[in-house]
Design a protein around this motif. Structure first.
Motif, PDB file in Angstrom:
ATOM      1  N   GLY A 240      43.572-184.626  63.570  1.00 14.87           N
ATOM      2  CA  GLY A 240      44.301-185.064  64.746  1.00 14.87           C
ATOM      3  C   GLY A 240      45.246-183.988  65.275  1.00 14.87           C
ATOM      4  O   GLY A 240      45.605-183.979  66.427  1.00 14.87           O
ATOM      5  N   GLU A 241      45.621-183.050  64.410  1.00 16.29           N
ATOM      6  CA  GLU A 241      46.526-181.993  64.879  1.00 16.29           C
ATOM      7  C   GLU A 241      45.741-180.862  65.506  1.00 16.29           C
ATOM      8  O   GLU A 241      44.564-180.688  65.222  1.00 16.29           O
ATOM      9  N   LYS A 242      46.428-180.090  66.333  1.00 16.25           N
ATOM     10  CA  LYS A 242      45.760-178.977  66.989  1.00 16.25           C
ATOM     11  C   LYS A 242      45.384-177.906  65.962  1.00 16.25           C
ATOM     12  O   LYS A 242      46.197-177.522  65.128  1.00 16.25           O
ATOM     13  N   GLN A 243      44.130-177.489  66.008  1.00 14.07           N
ATOM     14  CA  GLN A 243      43.695-176.465  65.050  1.00 14.07           C
ATOM     15  C   GLN A 243      44.128-175.077  65.520  1.00 14.07           C
ATOM     16  O   GLN A 243      44.234-174.826  66.712  1.00 14.07           O
ATOM     17  N   ASN A 244      44.329-174.215  64.549  1.00 15.50           N
ATOM     18  CA  ASN A 244      44.585-172.814  64.907  1.00 15.50           C
ATOM     19  C   ASN A 244      43.306-172.204  65.429  1.00 15.50           C
ATOM     20  O   ASN A 244      42.300-172.211  64.765  1.00 15.50           O
ATOM     21  N   GLU A 245      43.399-171.664  66.604  1.00 16.29           N
ATOM     22  CA  GLU A 245      42.164-171.146  67.197  1.00 16.29           C
ATOM     23  C   GLU A 245      42.049-169.631  67.118  1.00 16.29           C
ATOM     24  O   GLU A 245      40.967-169.100  67.066  1.00 16.29           O
ATOM     25  N   GLY A 246      43.173-168.953  67.118  1.00 19.42           N
ATOM     26  CA  GLY A 246      43.109-167.485  67.152  1.00 19.42           C
ATOM     27  C   GLY A 246      42.641-166.921  65.819  1.00 19.42           C
ATOM     28  O   GLY A 246      42.866-167.504  64.761  1.00 19.42           O
ATOM     29  N   MET A 247      41.994-165.763  65.908  1.00 16.88           N
ATOM     30  CA  MET A 247      41.551-165.083  64.688  1.00 16.88           C
ATOM     31  C   MET A 247      42.757-164.700  63.824  1.00 16.88           C
ATOM     32  O   MET A 247      42.687-164.643  62.620  1.00 16.88           O
ATOM     33  N   TYR A 248      43.866-164.436  64.483  1.00 18.93           N
ATOM     34  CA  TYR A 248      45.058-163.982  63.765  1.00 18.93           C
ATOM     35  C   TYR A 248      45.477-165.040  62.751  1.00 18.93           C
ATOM     36  O   TYR A 248      45.633-164.766  61.570  1.00 18.93           O
ATOM     37  N   GLU A 249      45.626-166.266  63.240  1.00 15.71           N
ATOM     38  CA  GLU A 249      46.019-167.369  62.354  1.00 15.71           C
ATOM     39  C   GLU A 249      44.996-167.533  61.249  1.00 15.71           C
ATOM     40  O   GLU A 249      45.307-167.661  60.091  1.00 15.71           O
ATOM     41  N   MET A 250      43.733-167.479  61.690  1.00 13.78           N
ATOM     42  CA  MET A 250      42.636-167.655  60.755  1.00 13.78           C
ATOM     43  C   MET A 250      42.724-166.636  59.616  1.00 13.78           C
ATOM     44  O   MET A 250      42.624-166.960  58.446  1.00 13.78           O
TER      45      MET A 250
ATOM     46  N   LEU B  28      39.781-161.873  70.484  1.00 11.24           N
ATOM     47  CA  LEU B  28      38.776-161.461  69.497  1.00 11.24           C
ATOM     48  C   LEU B  28      37.883-162.626  69.096  1.00 11.24           C
ATOM     49  O   LEU B  28      38.316-163.770  69.073  1.00 11.24           O
ATOM     50  N   ASN B  29      36.632-162.308  68.771  1.00  9.47           N
ATOM     51  CA  ASN B  29      35.802-163.300  68.098  1.00  9.47           C
ATOM     52  C   ASN B  29      34.874-162.557  67.147  1.00  9.47           C
ATOM     53  O   ASN B  29      34.812-161.328  67.144  1.00  9.47           O
ATOM     54  N   LYS B  30      34.139-163.320  66.371  1.00 12.44           N
ATOM     55  CA  LYS B  30      33.319-162.736  65.316  1.00 12.44           C
ATOM     56  C   LYS B  30      32.321-161.706  65.868  1.00 12.44           C
ATOM     57  O   LYS B  30      32.179-160.611  65.324  1.00 12.44           O
ATOM     58  N   ASP B  31      31.654-162.049  66.972  1.00 11.26           N
ATOM     59  CA  ASP B  31      30.640-161.145  67.532  1.00 11.26           C
ATOM     60  C   ASP B  31      31.264-159.831  68.013  1.00 11.26           C
ATOM     61  O   ASP B  31      30.722-158.760  67.779  1.00 11.26           O
TER      62      ASP B  31
ATOM     63  N   ASP C 284      35.348-172.907  61.209  1.00  9.88           N
ATOM     64  CA  ASP C 284      34.495-173.982  61.719  1.00  9.88           C
ATOM     65  C   ASP C 284      34.679-175.247  60.900  1.00  9.88           C
ATOM     66  O   ASP C 284      34.827-176.351  61.417  1.00  9.88           O
ATOM     67  N   LEU C 285      34.659-175.093  59.589  1.00  6.46           N
ATOM     68  CA  LEU C 285      34.840-176.253  58.701  1.00  6.46           C
ATOM     69  C   LEU C 285      36.173-176.917  59.002  1.00  6.46           C
ATOM     70  O   LEU C 285      36.276-178.123  59.135  1.00  6.46           O
ATOM     71  N   GLY C 286      37.183-176.080  59.116  1.00  6.52           N
ATOM     72  CA  GLY C 286      38.522-176.582  59.385  1.00  6.52           C
ATOM     73  C   GLY C 286      38.564-177.399  60.658  1.00  6.52           C
ATOM     74  O   GLY C 286      39.195-178.454  60.713  1.00  6.52           O
ATOM     75  N   GLN C 287      37.800-176.955  61.667  1.00  6.38           N
ATOM     76  CA  GLN C 287      37.862-177.654  62.952  1.00  6.38           C
ATOM     77  C   GLN C 287      37.200-179.025  62.889  1.00  6.38           C
ATOM     78  O   GLN C 287      37.501-179.899  63.668  1.00  6.38           O
ATOM     79  N   LYS C 288      36.257-179.186  61.922  1.00 11.17           N
ATOM     80  CA  LYS C 288      35.575-180.475  61.836  1.00 11.17           C
ATOM     81  C   LYS C 288      36.457-181.541  61.202  1.00 11.17           C
ATOM     82  O   LYS C 288      36.223-182.721  61.322  1.00 11.17           O
ATOM     83  N   GLU C 289      37.471-181.107  60.485  1.00 18.03           N
ATOM     84  CA  GLU C 289      38.329-182.096  59.834  1.00 18.03           C
ATOM     85  C   GLU C 289      39.135-182.873  60.869  1.00 18.03           C
ATOM     86  O   GLU C 289      39.829-182.274  61.697  1.00 18.03           O
TER      87      GLU C 289
ATOM     88  N   GLY D 280      32.881-165.023  56.659  1.00 22.54           N
ATOM     89  CA  GLY D 280      33.473-166.046  55.784  1.00 22.54           C
ATOM     90  C   GLY D 280      34.647-166.716  56.471  1.00 22.54           C
ATOM     91  O   GLY D 280      34.772-167.940  56.479  1.00 22.54           O
ATOM     92  N   ALA D 281      35.480-165.900  57.107  1.00 21.43           N
ATOM     93  CA  ALA D 281      36.662-166.438  57.778  1.00 21.43           C
ATOM     94  C   ALA D 281      36.255-167.335  58.939  1.00 21.43           C
ATOM     95  O   ALA D 281      36.830-168.404  59.150  1.00 21.43           O
ATOM     96  N   ALA D 282      35.218-166.912  59.686  1.00 20.08           N
ATOM     97  CA  ALA D 282      34.769-167.700  60.832  1.00 20.08           C
ATOM     98  C   ALA D 282      34.207-169.045  60.359  1.00 20.08           C
ATOM     99  O   ALA D 282      34.459-170.085  60.964  1.00 20.08           O
ATOM    100  N   GLU D 283      33.462-169.025  59.258  1.00 22.10           N
ATOM    101  CA  GLU D 283      32.895-170.269  58.737  1.00 22.10           C
ATOM    102  C   GLU D 283      33.984-171.233  58.303  1.00 22.10           C
ATOM    103  O   GLU D 283      33.961-172.412  58.628  1.00 22.10           O
TER     104      GLU D 283
END
Ligand SMILES: Nc1ncnc2c1ncn2[C@@H]1O[C@H](COP(=O)(O)OP(=O)(O)O)[C@@H](O)[C@H]1O
Ligand SMILES: [Mg+2]
Length: 327
Positions: A308-318, A266-269, A300-305, A294-297
């Protein structure tokens, strides 16, 4: 109880012990079950699955405003009665005799009335069918909250004794009681008297685990990742204040749609494009869109931080994390 659960699972119906217990007791105690809950959480499906799992036939009565005994219980077959009197006209004439006055003729006819008010001219509607059936079926009185209160009152005799009274014929009682399931979408409160006669079961939207299992069973083409994401998204959408929350039916429609579209995840679009499958009102769609954006934004913010740890990429986690914030 475990056996009930397994049998229902064999019909692709997923349920917990609580539900299995109520169904088990209903069958053992010959008690009707009243299932209440929002639309699309598996109330009707339970009756179908139970019938299939126990090899019983399913007799279904969809309730609506204005539903009355003639449509639920029995009706005299007026056309056939009329036809018979036409065909038998001469016979009836002979029987009454030529010399009698009107009053006597009517009296003579009255003595023969039961010929025309017998089983031969009776159309059995679902409740009577369930009572007279040779093998006890599952009788589903679906969406009883749509029917009028008078109809509810009429059901009481049937629900407590599995019998009904037909003035012209007498009392008809089931030899082997049917399994009776009543459902309500809770558009109105049902009477105390009705509730007292039934075992009561509330079904709500399923937990993520149960919903995931339903998706795996009923939309087998959906991959692991997509299934996780879509259930997570649906669950978080249910926490919004919507006019009509997406039900299990919508989850399944969505899952099947995404399979048809060949979406691996899944993705926002994709959510925006397929939104009409899960929400049915414009106002709800706007809320869901705002939520998804809002969740997608925040993702994105989260990924810029630079953690060093792997970010959650799936929408589910998000969605899980936004879900927590919402509460
Ligand atoms: N526990 C469940 N296990 C499997 N499928 C389910 C379950 N609950 C709901 N469903 C599916 O969800 C859809 C809606 O269920 P339905 O019984 O029509 O809802 P309700 O009668 O509560 O409005 C159906 O396609 C049904 O197969
Ligand atoms: Mg239903």
């Amino acid at each position: 109880m475990e056996e009930v659960r397994e049998k229902l699972a064999g019909q692709e119906y997923v349920c917990d012990r609580r539900l299995a217990t109520v169904v088990y007791l209903a069958v053992k105690l010959d008690k009707p079950v009243l299932i209440e809950g929002p639309a699309g959480v598996g109330k009707t499906e339970l009756a179908k699955a139970l019938a299939a799992a126990t090899g019983r036939s399913l007799i279904r009565l969809q309730c609506y405003e204005g539903l009355d005994e003639a449509k639920a219980l029995y009706e005299w077959e007026y056309g056939k009665q009329l036809l018979y009197t036409q065909v038998l006209r001469e016979k009836i004439g002979e029987f009454i005799g030529p010399t009698k006055g009107l009053r006597e003729a009517a009296a003579a006819l009255r003595d023969q009335e039961d010929v025309f008010f017998s089983e031969n001219f009776l159309v059995e509607r679902p409740i009577l069918q369930a009572i007279t059936s040779e093998t006890p079926p599952v009788l589903l009185l679906d969406e009883i909250d749509r029917a009028d209160e008078e109809f509810e009152a009429f059901l009481l005799e049937f629900l407590s004794d599995y019998q009904v009274s037909i003035p012209e014929i007498g009392t008809v009682k089931a030899e082997h009681p049917p399994v009776v399931i009543l459902t309500s979408n809770r558009t109105r409160e049902l009477s105390e008297a009705l509730k007292r006669r039934c075992l009561h079961l509330q079904i709500d939207y399923p937990s993520p685990e149960v919903e995931l299992e339903i998706v795996r069973l009923k939309a087998p083409g959906v991959g692991e990742v997509l299934a996780d994401e879509l259930v997570g998204t649906i669950q978080s959408i249910r926490s919004l204040d919507l006019r009509k929350s997406p039900s299990i039916g919508e989850t399944l429609d969505w899952a099947r749609s995404l399979v048809v579209l060949g979406a691996p995840s899944l993705n926002k679009d994709l959510i925006e494009e397929t939104l009409s499958v899960i929400v049915k009102y414009d106002r709800d769609a706007a809320k869901v869109l705002a939520h998804v954006r809002g969740a997608a934004e925040s993702k994105d913010l989260g990924q810029k931080e630079p953690t060093g740890e792997k970010q959650n990429e799936g929408m589910y986690e998000m969605h899980r994390s936004t879900h927590k914030h919402a509460h």
